[in-house]
Design a protein around this motif. Sequence first.
Motif, mmCIF file in Angstrom:
data_model
loop_
_atom_site.group_PDB
_atom_site.id
_atom_site.type_symbol
_atom_site.label_atom_id
_atom_site.label_comp_id
_atom_site.label_asym_id
_atom_site.label_seq_id
_atom_site.Cartn_x
_atom_site.Cartn_y
_atom_site.Cartn_z
ATOM 1 N N VAL B 22 0.833 -1.196 0.000
ATOM 2 C CA VAL B 22 0.000 0.000 0.000
ATOM 3 C C VAL B 22 0.866 1.244 0.000
ATOM 4 C CG1 VAL B 22 -1.990 1.037 1.081
ATOM 5 C CG2 VAL B 22 -1.370 -1.327 1.610
ATOM 6 N N ARG C 82 -19.482 -8.255 11.441
ATOM 7 C CA ARG C 82 -18.722 -7.010 11.462
ATOM 8 C C ARG C 82 -17.404 -7.160 10.723
ATOM 9 N NH1 ARG C 82 -15.562 -5.145 16.672
ATOM 10 N NH2 ARG C 82 -14.912 -3.694 15.078
ATOM 11 N N PHE C 84 -13.374 -5.109 10.585
ATOM 12 C CA PHE C 84 -12.538 -4.315 11.475
ATOM 13 C C PHE C 84 -11.883 -3.175 10.711
ATOM 14 C CE2 PHE C 84 -13.022 -8.370 13.456
ATOM 15 C CZ PHE C 84 -13.070 -8.096 14.807
ATOM 16 N N LEU C 88 -8.184 -7.280 9.729
ATOM 17 C CA LEU C 88 -7.598 -8.454 10.375
ATOM 18 C C LEU C 88 -7.629 -9.601 9.377
ATOM 19 C CD1 LEU C 88 -9.213 -8.336 13.928
ATOM 20 C CD2 LEU C 88 -6.955 -7.589 13.236
ATOM 21 N N LEU C 89 -6.567 -10.380 9.394
ATOM 22 C CA LEU C 89 -6.464 -11.475 8.437
ATOM 23 C C LEU C 89 -6.017 -12.721 9.164
ATOM 24 C CD1 LEU C 89 -4.382 -9.651 5.724
ATOM 25 C CD2 LEU C 89 -6.780 -10.258 5.523
ATOM 26 N N PHE C 90 -6.352 -13.867 8.591
ATOM 27 C CA PHE C 90 -5.776 -15.108 9.091
ATOM 28 C C PHE C 90 -4.482 -15.339 8.330
ATOM 29 C CE2 PHE C 90 -10.403 -16.194 9.816
ATOM 30 C CZ PHE C 90 -10.349 -15.938 11.171
ATOM 31 N N HIS C 91 -3.401 -14.842 8.869
ATOM 32 C CA HIS C 91 -2.122 -14.938 8.170
ATOM 33 C C HIS C 91 -1.763 -16.388 7.872
ATOM 34 C CE1 HIS C 91 -0.263 -10.910 8.100
ATOM 35 N NE2 HIS C 91 -1.315 -10.675 8.870
ATOM 36 N N GLY C 92 -1.218 -16.606 6.698
ATOM 37 C CA GLY C 92 -0.766 -17.936 6.338
ATOM 38 C C GLY C 92 -1.833 -18.815 5.709
ATOM 39 N N GLN C 93 -3.063 -18.322 5.624
ATOM 40 C CA GLN C 93 -4.107 -19.130 5.014
ATOM 41 C C GLN C 93 -4.434 -18.576 3.631
ATOM 42 O OE1 GLN C 93 -6.936 -20.887 7.192
ATOM 43 N NE2 GLN C 93 -5.669 -20.941 9.006
ATOM 44 N N SER C 98 -9.610 -19.179 4.425
ATOM 45 C CA SER C 98 -10.103 -18.245 5.433
ATOM 46 C C SER C 98 -11.585 -17.949 5.226
ATOM 47 C CB SER C 98 -9.263 -16.977 5.485
ATOM 48 O OG SER C 98 -9.234 -16.370 4.241
ATOM 49 N N CYS C 154 -4.344 -4.832 -0.958
ATOM 50 C CA CYS C 154 -5.037 -4.257 0.193
ATOM 51 C C CYS C 154 -6.538 -4.080 -0.034
ATOM 52 C CB CYS C 154 -4.395 -2.919 0.523
ATOM 53 S SG CYS C 154 -5.277 -1.979 1.733
ATOM 54 N N GLY C 161 -12.841 -9.489 3.637
ATOM 55 C CA GLY C 161 -13.419 -9.325 4.971
ATOM 56 C C GLY C 161 -14.927 -9.402 4.932
ATOM 57 N N GLN C 164 -16.165 -12.967 3.964
ATOM 58 C CA GLN C 164 -16.150 -13.917 5.081
ATOM 59 C C GLN C 164 -17.382 -13.754 5.955
ATOM 60 O OE1 GLN C 164 -12.292 -12.589 6.484
ATOM 61 N NE2 GLN C 164 -11.515 -14.656 6.350
ATOM 62 N N VAL C 165 -17.754 -12.501 6.204
ATOM 63 C CA VAL C 165 -18.884 -12.264 7.093
ATOM 64 C C VAL C 165 -20.181 -12.818 6.506
ATOM 65 C CG1 VAL C 165 -20.206 -10.524 8.303
ATOM 66 C CG2 VAL C 165 -17.786 -10.215 8.009
ATOM 67 N N TYR D 191 -7.176 -20.371 12.780
ATOM 68 C CA TYR D 191 -7.881 -19.079 12.791
ATOM 69 C C TYR D 191 -7.627 -18.383 14.121
ATOM 70 C CZ TYR D 191 -10.817 -20.926 8.973
ATOM 71 O OH TYR D 191 -11.278 -21.458 7.815
ATOM 72 N N ALA D 194 -4.119 -17.210 14.409
ATOM 73 C CA ALA D 194 -3.778 -16.065 13.567
ATOM 74 C C ALA D 194 -4.433 -14.794 14.070
ATOM 75 C CB ALA D 194 -4.188 -16.334 12.120
ATOM 76 N N SER D 195 -5.685 -14.866 14.460
ATOM 77 C CA SER D 195 -6.361 -13.658 14.933
ATOM 78 C C SER D 195 -7.586 -14.038 15.763
ATOM 79 C CB SER D 195 -6.773 -12.788 13.751
ATOM 80 O OG SER D 195 -7.558 -11.722 14.215
ATOM 81 N N LEU D 198 -10.721 -11.817 15.093
ATOM 82 C CA LEU D 198 -11.446 -12.082 13.861
ATOM 83 C C LEU D 198 -12.239 -13.381 14.002
ATOM 84 C CD1 LEU D 198 -11.989 -11.038 11.064
ATOM 85 C CD2 LEU D 198 -10.002 -12.247 10.225
ATOM 86 N N SER D 201 -15.303 -12.859 15.857
ATOM 87 C CA SER D 201 -16.332 -12.116 15.134
ATOM 88 C C SER D 201 -17.091 -13.023 14.173
ATOM 89 C CB SER D 201 -15.720 -10.931 14.390
ATOM 90 O OG SER D 201 -15.133 -11.356 13.189
ATOM 91 N N PHE D 202 -16.584 -14.224 13.936
ATOM 92 C CA PHE D 202 -17.328 -15.197 13.135
ATOM 93 C C PHE D 202 -18.076 -16.194 14.012
ATOM 94 C CE2 PHE D 202 -13.810 -14.355 9.963
ATOM 95 C CZ PHE D 202 -14.561 -13.409 9.298
ATOM 96 N N ARG D 317 4.823 -21.046 5.530
ATOM 97 C CA ARG D 317 3.724 -20.523 6.315
ATOM 98 C C ARG D 317 4.184 -19.710 7.504
ATOM 99 N NH1 ARG D 317 -1.611 -24.021 6.425
ATOM 100 N NH2 ARG D 317 -1.884 -24.029 4.181
ATOM 101 N N PRO D 320 2.444 -19.030 13.096
ATOM 102 C CA PRO D 320 1.025 -18.853 12.831
ATOM 103 C C PRO D 320 0.444 -17.582 13.409
ATOM 104 C CG PRO D 320 1.357 -20.498 14.518
ATOM 105 C CD PRO D 320 2.705 -20.123 14.006
#
Lengths: 287, 242, 258, 324
Positions: B22, C82, C84, C88-93, C98, C154, C161, C164-165, D191, D194-195, D198, D201-202, D317, D320
């Motif tokens: 970004v 919601r 954010f 927020l991300l699930f890094h590595g997936q 995700s 980005c 996001g 996913q919701v 999940y 990682a966060s 998040l 929120s699910f 990866r 995590p």
Amino acid sequence: MFDIFIFWITLSLNYVLLATGLTLTVSVMRVVNLAHGNFYMAGAYAFLVFSERAGLPYGLALLLSVLLVGALGMLVEAKLYRRLGGRIEPSIICMSGMLLVLEGLAVLLFGPDIRGLPAMLKGTTTIGGTVVSMERLSVAALALVVIAGLFCFLKYSRLGRSIRATAQDREAASLMGVNVNLISSLSMGIGTAMAVIAGIQITAVYHLSPYVGISALCTSILIITMGGMGSIVGAFIAAFIIGLSDSFGASFIGRYHHLLSFGTVMIILLFKPTGLLGTTVEAKGKG
Amino acid sequence: MDVKEGHVFLEIRNMKVGYGAVEVLKGISLQVEKGKVVCLLGANGAGKSTALRALSGLVPLTSGEVLFDGQRIDGLQPHHIVRKGVIHVPEERRLFPEMGVQENLEMGAYLVKGHGKVKESLEEVLTIFPRLKQKLKQQAGTLSGGEQQMAAIGRALMSRPRLLVMDEPTLGLSPLLCETVMESIVQIKQRGTSLLLSEQNSELALDVSDEGYIMRLGEIVLHGTSQQLATDDGVRKAYLGM
Amino acid sequence: MALIEITNLGKSFGGNRAVDGIDIELQPGEIVGLVGPNGAGKSTIFNLITGFLRPNSGTIKFKGDNITGLRPDQIAKKGIGRTFQITLLFHGQTVLESMLAGHVREERTGFWQALLNTGAYRQERAQAFEKSVDTLQFMGLTEWKDTLVNVLPCGLQRFLGIAQVIMSPVEILLLDEPLTGLNEEEISMLLGKLKQLRSQGISILLIEHHMKAVMSFCDRIVVINFGQKIAEGTPERISTNPTVIEAYLGCKRGTRVS
Amino acid sequence: MHIARINSAGKVLLAIVLLGLLAFALGFLPNRWQQICIMWAIWSTVGMSWLVILRVGEFSVGQAGFLCIGGYSAAVLMLKFNCPFWLALIVSAATCAFVALVVGVIILRLKGLYFLVISLVFAEIVRLTIAASDYLGASEGLFGIPIPNNLWFIKFSTKQGWLYLFIFILALAGFTFRRMEKSRIGRIYSYIGASPDLAQSFGIYYMKYRVQAFVISAFFTGLVGAAMGVYLGAVGPEGYTFYYSLIAQIVAILGGVGSIVLGPLLGSALYTVFDEYLVYVPGARSLIMGGLLLTVIFFLPEGLVSVRRKFLNKFPRGFPRKFI
């Protein structure tokens, strides 16, 4: 009874040293230095070399080992830890690695056997009709002096203030013109030096072996989690509580006093997850 | 300093900053002349904060240069930039919460040598912000928002800055406090300090500044004297998108 | 009945009142914008509604049920989705992996069935898979499905996001600055998708600084400053409201001396 | 993506038969190598269990505690209650799972550093408490644990029998963890790792899964611990020091934390070979393991697995969870 009381004070004051050292590194580095206990052990061995093998007087040997291991601590911070960019897992692994290296070196150089350390003062004196060993008194006195010195240093000196500032807000401190990297190394060095002093004194009362580091680490962890990570006053109070269990516990509660300390900490954490006086590193780190 | 008025004090040339993929700043250039107050305006997310953070070394530049008093300062570490006299009052104050106000102020004078000088600066700051006098022993974390802002500005003044960089000094303050802060900016300017401030509150900012730059989405879209900008429709557009 | 009814919501951090007695109501099918200058307390309101923070005072009702003080996961299960502010991300997936997170709460098979890979579990997994493929298609992310989320551009991370919701049925979407970092083209695309969602009966509460988008997109706008509601109304009325303009542009020096 | 691919039953069966034959063949290695294989299987399982906790984002340094509880439970059951070996194994593992449940509910509320240090202290306290109990043999420990009865062709009086048992446990753990990782459970864990925000929120209640992961990890660690105690014939508090907790970490990190099964298998192979040849030089073991950890963290941060990954040109990866 009075004897145990003196022992409690002696032990607790040294626990304060040990735990304050760890608190200092935690609050600036944001990671628990798992090798803290082994710096304590390394310091005691360094002292052994300086005082017994080199035959230096007590004070000089103490000073040299504090400087030597303190410098080692600074080096580890500057050359290893900092390269990991503050990420928790790699830092923990790095510190575990340091722990093993120090332990291995100690075993290789000094063998795995238990040793005794020379005392600062020998003999006994009487206080209020009770016989007290001079060794314990001198140990308590030295610890007290160092704690007071550290406290004044942090509270009133320019450098001490910048250490506290860096711990509270690293970025803001850098905007004041503080070289935060240098401060980090310095805190690690001072924290390690504290551990060394505690190490020399506690192992003189108990015993020294390459494996004493872990129990020292556990004690200091119990203290800083009970007192709240990053809080020096909290560490002070908690050191006396844990010291209580470790000195009186053994004679009054029996051999399960470790469980008692652990249970106390667990209960405190259950109700106050940040420890007694915690302004928690966690909360700051995660905004 | 024997630099005369009108001399370009700070110059940012084509500064670009990005986080990962970004690009937050797409190449901005601006100048601050000696003794002037320059404001950087724009809505949230325009990149004002990033520009100031990059200027004081908290964020690395992707490209471009920053010159202060003729010397390159980009790429230096924050504490080196502070040494040159560029003092940054960060967004949201960032006082040291567990220190008292006086200690916070003394931290501001970290680089000042000599007890007398520090004391002198302290006096001076307290004449600008008399409200802090009663609060000197209070922990900074327990101050109200306005007092915190005063303490933060005061802390920056302690080192006698040559250029004061302020990031959103009125953020979250009530209108009355905003004015107090702006009054202090006028006073600081009168003492000969140059200022660069970022503001959302454009009316107030333009009132106290000499020149303004308006940012939108990482670019400077408008530049002019404060009088020009105050009457220009472009400001309203950049803010409200209407 | 209002879908969400917030009365006298208050939250302080230390001595600082971040949210100070706010009332907001959201009717089914409505799109409401929550605007105001930085630090006004908008994101705090979101965190209070979704249970990430506990209010000091006030109640939040969802379809008449009091949901104040529930855990975030309990609130999510009621159908409040919601996003954010900082993505927020699930890094590595991967994107597809995700996406499946959004479907977890719909799934009924338990630990052992998943472990033993039973028929019922496989069927559910296939459903989740199908659903995520559909949703990705809807959000225009199909070609990215095997990309790792952290290397996704980005703008698309924001799309993800939202995708996913909506993997699980939601009645209301709380979007925290969904347009930040998007270019004009992406903005109009995202607004188009959101309009489609609304036509499916999903209400939206939106924090956004892109005023043009807010003005054209929302049915109603609530303006927040210093933790308080300072104005509320249709976009036309808000855009001419002097209090609002002052909140954004500030006032001239000396015009407000007490 | 694994979801679309469905393994044919034939392929699975073939793999099982081949691996079984391989395991069977291991039983005919020279004694010393059998010993190495046993240690390899043990530490692989422990490393995998450790990784399960890492998946939910927590870094445990307390695995020694569960090895210790497992070993002592089995010893007590067999020595004092004449409990059959197999039952003792199951009960010991269940005991560990139960302890993990109770402790986990408290300490998993803590995050990051707090969890880490408390897990360390937990293990040390378990050890010290056991060392203080006369019933548990105090600092001497319990010894003379009987050799279990033979099972079919598996003789527990030989290394071969034990090798088969540990390989069986390893296979069981490996299978479970592999299935977990590939199924929804593993995804939910990552999940959360990682966060957590998040995930919440699910609608994912993260405490539940954190405790679940902790309990599963403790179960398998306890199972290995119990079998190991009986295999060695004695348990003593000196055996379960902090070093054991570090081994779990070492094998997983040497191998690479990205892969829950392959990583520990590789890491453990490296570790056990090193260990076998270094154990006779006191101190060298710690020194070299420490040096190895430092080397890996600075030069090969993704572990041995990444070497393979680099060839396959896949994205590593990594860790995590983004902490700070």
